[in-house]
Design a protein around this motif. Structure first.
Motif, PDB file in Angstrom:
ATOM      1  N   MET A   1      13.368  64.635 -10.166  1.00  0.00           N
ATOM      2  CA  MET A   1      13.215  64.307  -8.624  1.00  0.00           C
ATOM      3  C   MET A   1      14.553  63.807  -8.737  1.00  0.00           C
ATOM      4  N   GLY A   2      15.482  63.153  -8.646  1.00  0.00           N
ATOM      5  CA  GLY A   2      16.157  62.256  -8.429  1.00  0.00           C
ATOM      6  C   GLY A   2      15.764  60.935  -9.340  1.00  0.00           C
ATOM      7  N   SER A   3      16.229  59.470  -8.947  1.00  0.00           N
ATOM      8  CA  SER A   3      15.705  58.050  -9.220  1.00  0.00           C
ATOM      9  C   SER A   3      13.965  57.916  -8.149  1.00  0.00           C
ATOM     10  N   LEU A   4      14.263  58.327  -7.222  1.00  0.00           N
ATOM     11  CA  LEU A   4      13.298  58.191  -6.828  1.00  0.00           C
ATOM     12  C   LEU A   4      11.931  59.608  -6.475  1.00  0.00           C
ATOM     13  N   LEU A   5      10.944  58.818  -6.864  1.00  0.00           N
ATOM     14  CA  LEU A   5       9.967  60.012  -7.024  1.00  0.00           C
ATOM     15  C   LEU A   5       9.261  59.893  -8.082  1.00  0.00           C
ATOM     16  N   LYS A   6      10.327  59.320  -9.246  1.00  0.00           N
ATOM     17  CA  LYS A   6       9.422  59.959 -10.886  1.00  0.00           C
ATOM     18  C   LYS A   6       8.242  60.173 -11.208  1.00  0.00           C
ATOM     19  N   GLY A   7       7.247  59.325 -10.688  1.00  0.00           N
ATOM     20  CA  GLY A   7       5.993  59.429 -10.590  1.00  0.00           C
ATOM     21  C   GLY A   7       4.869  60.737 -10.396  1.00  0.00           C
ATOM     22  N   VAL A   8       5.826  61.246  -9.309  1.00  0.00           N
ATOM     23  CA  VAL A   8       5.264  62.174  -8.746  1.00  0.00           C
ATOM     24  C   VAL A   8       4.846  63.353  -9.709  1.00  0.00           C
ATOM     25  N   ALA A   9       5.622  63.815 -10.080  1.00  0.00           N
ATOM     26  CA  ALA A   9       5.211  64.538 -11.471  1.00  0.00           C
ATOM     27  C   ALA A   9       3.819  64.401 -12.342  1.00  0.00           C
ATOM     28  N   ARG A  10       3.382  62.310 -12.272  1.00  0.00           N
ATOM     29  CA  ARG A  10       1.963  62.739 -13.552  1.00  0.00           C
ATOM     30  C   ARG A  10       1.194  62.389 -12.444  1.00  0.00           C
ATOM     31  N   VAL A  11       1.151  62.981 -11.182  1.00  0.00           N
ATOM     32  CA  VAL A  11      -0.296  63.587 -10.729  1.00  0.00           C
ATOM     33  C   VAL A  11      -0.392  64.818 -10.433  1.00  0.00           C
ATOM     34  N   ARG A  12      -1.700  65.403 -10.464  1.00  0.00           N
ATOM     35  CA  ARG A  12      -2.045  66.992 -10.299  1.00  0.00           C
ATOM     36  C   ARG A  12      -2.756  67.209  -9.188  1.00  0.00           C
ATOM     37  N   PHE A  70       3.790  57.073  -2.337  1.00  0.00           N
ATOM     38  CA  PHE A  70       5.000  57.643  -2.794  1.00  0.00           C
ATOM     39  C   PHE A  70       5.987  57.177  -1.388  1.00  0.00           C
ATOM     40  N   LEU A  71       4.371  57.075  -0.502  1.00  0.00           N
ATOM     41  CA  LEU A  71       5.415  56.183   1.019  1.00  0.00           C
ATOM     42  C   LEU A  71       5.958  55.536   0.843  1.00  0.00           C
ATOM     43  N   PHE A  72       5.464  54.279   0.186  1.00  0.00           N
ATOM     44  CA  PHE A  72       6.393  53.085   0.470  1.00  0.00           C
ATOM     45  C   PHE A  72       7.007  52.666  -0.556  1.00  0.00           C
ATOM     46  N   GLU A  73       7.085  54.194  -1.701  1.00  0.00           N
ATOM     47  CA  GLU A  73       8.241  53.215  -2.141  1.00  0.00           C
ATOM     48  C   GLU A  73       9.946  54.458  -1.180  1.00  0.00           C
ATOM     49  N   LEU A  74       8.934  55.665  -1.108  1.00  0.00           N
ATOM     50  CA  LEU A  74      10.087  55.638   0.082  1.00  0.00           C
ATOM     51  C   LEU A  74      10.803  54.897   0.857  1.00  0.00           C
ATOM     52  N   ALA A  75       9.825  54.165   1.905  1.00  0.00           N
ATOM     53  CA  ALA A  75      10.090  53.323   2.912  1.00  0.00           C
ATOM     54  C   ALA A  75      10.543  51.871   2.234  1.00  0.00           C
ATOM     55  N   GLY A  76      10.298  51.805   1.482  1.00  0.00           N
ATOM     56  CA  GLY A  76      11.445  50.698   0.240  1.00  0.00           C
ATOM     57  C   GLY A  76      12.535  50.973   0.106  1.00  0.00           C
ATOM     58  N   PRO A  78      16.607  52.576   0.883  1.00  0.00           N
ATOM     59  CA  PRO A  78      17.361  51.896   1.258  1.00  0.00           C
ATOM     60  C   PRO A  78      18.133  52.853   1.547  1.00  0.00           C
ATOM     61  N   GLN A  79      18.215  53.975   1.033  1.00  0.00           N
ATOM     62  CA  GLN A  79      19.041  55.148   1.401  1.00  0.00           C
ATOM     63  C   GLN A  79      18.132  56.136   2.326  1.00  0.00           C
ATOM     64  N   VAL A  80      16.456  56.362   2.403  1.00  0.00           N
ATOM     65  CA  VAL A  80      16.224  56.649   2.743  1.00  0.00           C
ATOM     66  C   VAL A  80      15.914  56.803   4.260  1.00  0.00           C
ATOM     67  N   ILE A 138      10.018  45.034   5.099  1.00  0.00           N
ATOM     68  CA  ILE A 138      10.481  45.685   5.845  1.00  0.00           C
ATOM     69  C   ILE A 138      11.196  45.444   7.394  1.00  0.00           C
ATOM     70  N   ALA A 139       9.819  44.324   7.314  1.00  0.00           N
ATOM     71  CA  ALA A 139       9.509  43.669   8.998  1.00  0.00           C
ATOM     72  C   ALA A 139      10.130  42.676   9.462  1.00  0.00           C
ATOM     73  N   SER A 140      11.446  42.219   8.617  1.00  0.00           N
ATOM     74  CA  SER A 140      12.479  41.270   8.628  1.00  0.00           C
ATOM     75  C   SER A 140      14.023  42.129   8.890  1.00  0.00           C
ATOM     76  N   SER A 141      14.014  43.796   9.078  1.00  0.00           N
ATOM     77  CA  SER A 141      15.006  44.896   8.672  1.00  0.00           C
ATOM     78  C   SER A 141      15.549  43.672  10.416  1.00  0.00           C
ATOM     79  N   VAL A 142      16.791  44.224   9.954  1.00  0.00           N
ATOM     80  CA  VAL A 142      17.777  44.300  11.291  1.00  0.00           C
ATOM     81  C   VAL A 142      17.403  45.579  12.370  1.00  0.00           C
ATOM     82  N   ARG A 143      17.075  46.759  11.764  1.00  0.00           N
ATOM     83  CA  ARG A 143      16.787  47.419  12.517  1.00  0.00           C
ATOM     84  C   ARG A 143      15.733  47.259  13.264  1.00  0.00           C
TER      85      ARG A 143
END
Length: 166
Positions: A1-12, A70-76, A78-80, A138-143
């Motif tokens: 799954m690329g550099s993100l979400l590498k651990g997803v496959a370990r969950v049944r 995984f939601l936190f991984e995505l939220a953190g 930069p490219q998501v 993320i609370a200090s994001s410029v967005r």
């Protein structure tokens, strides 16, 4: 799954139930669409994922807690895109107590029918609380939309501590 979400496959996932009560095998493809799709694709995937991990905005499933990191991984990452939507989903998960309330209301012998579900809420809320450092960043994001969603989630974490053991 690329550099993100590498651990997803370990969950049944197929052995877990989503918030709709069906096998949770649909969660990994949605996480991938959020990570690697464009903004429109990610937004649609977050909406679909919300139905699987926090149905109706307040019903959690067995697969919710394993999905939270995984939601936190995505939220953190930069490219998501759509970080605000991810944080809003995490806030809904944090505030969910449908099963816990139902078990408490049932009381007596009927309570045994709710033994697993409140445990799912405890695990999911604990997983959300474990992601606090990501949210604080993320609370200090410029967005503004990301920063506001992060601050709302931090308030939810402060207002709604993890449940006591059920």
């Amino acid at each position: 799954m690329g550099s993100l979400l590498k651990g997803v496959a370990r969950v049944r996932w197929s052995e877990l139930r989503d918030a709709q009560g069906t096998p949770a095998g649909g969660i990994p493809p949605l996480l991938s669409r959020i990570a690697y799709g464009g903004e429109d694709t990610a937004r649609l995937a977050i909406d679909e994922l919300g139905d699987l991990v926090c149905a109706l905005g307040f019903v959690l499933g067995e697969a919710t807690a394993p999905a939270v990191p995984f939601l936190f991984e995505l939220a953190g990452a930069p490219q998501v895109p759509c970080k605000a939507e991810l944080l809003e989903l995490l806030e809904s998960i944090c505030r969910a107590d449908n099963w816990h309330s139902s078990a408490a209301a049932a009381g007596g012998p009927k309570r045994t029918g709710f033994q697993e579900q409140p445990t799912w809420e405890v695990a999911a809320r604990a997983a959300v609380h474990a992601g606090r450092p990501v949210v604080e960043g993320i609370a200090s994001s410029v967005r503004p939309e990301e920063a506001e969603a992060a601050r709302k989630l931090l308030r939810a974490m402060d207002e709604v501590p993890p449940f006591p053991e059920v």
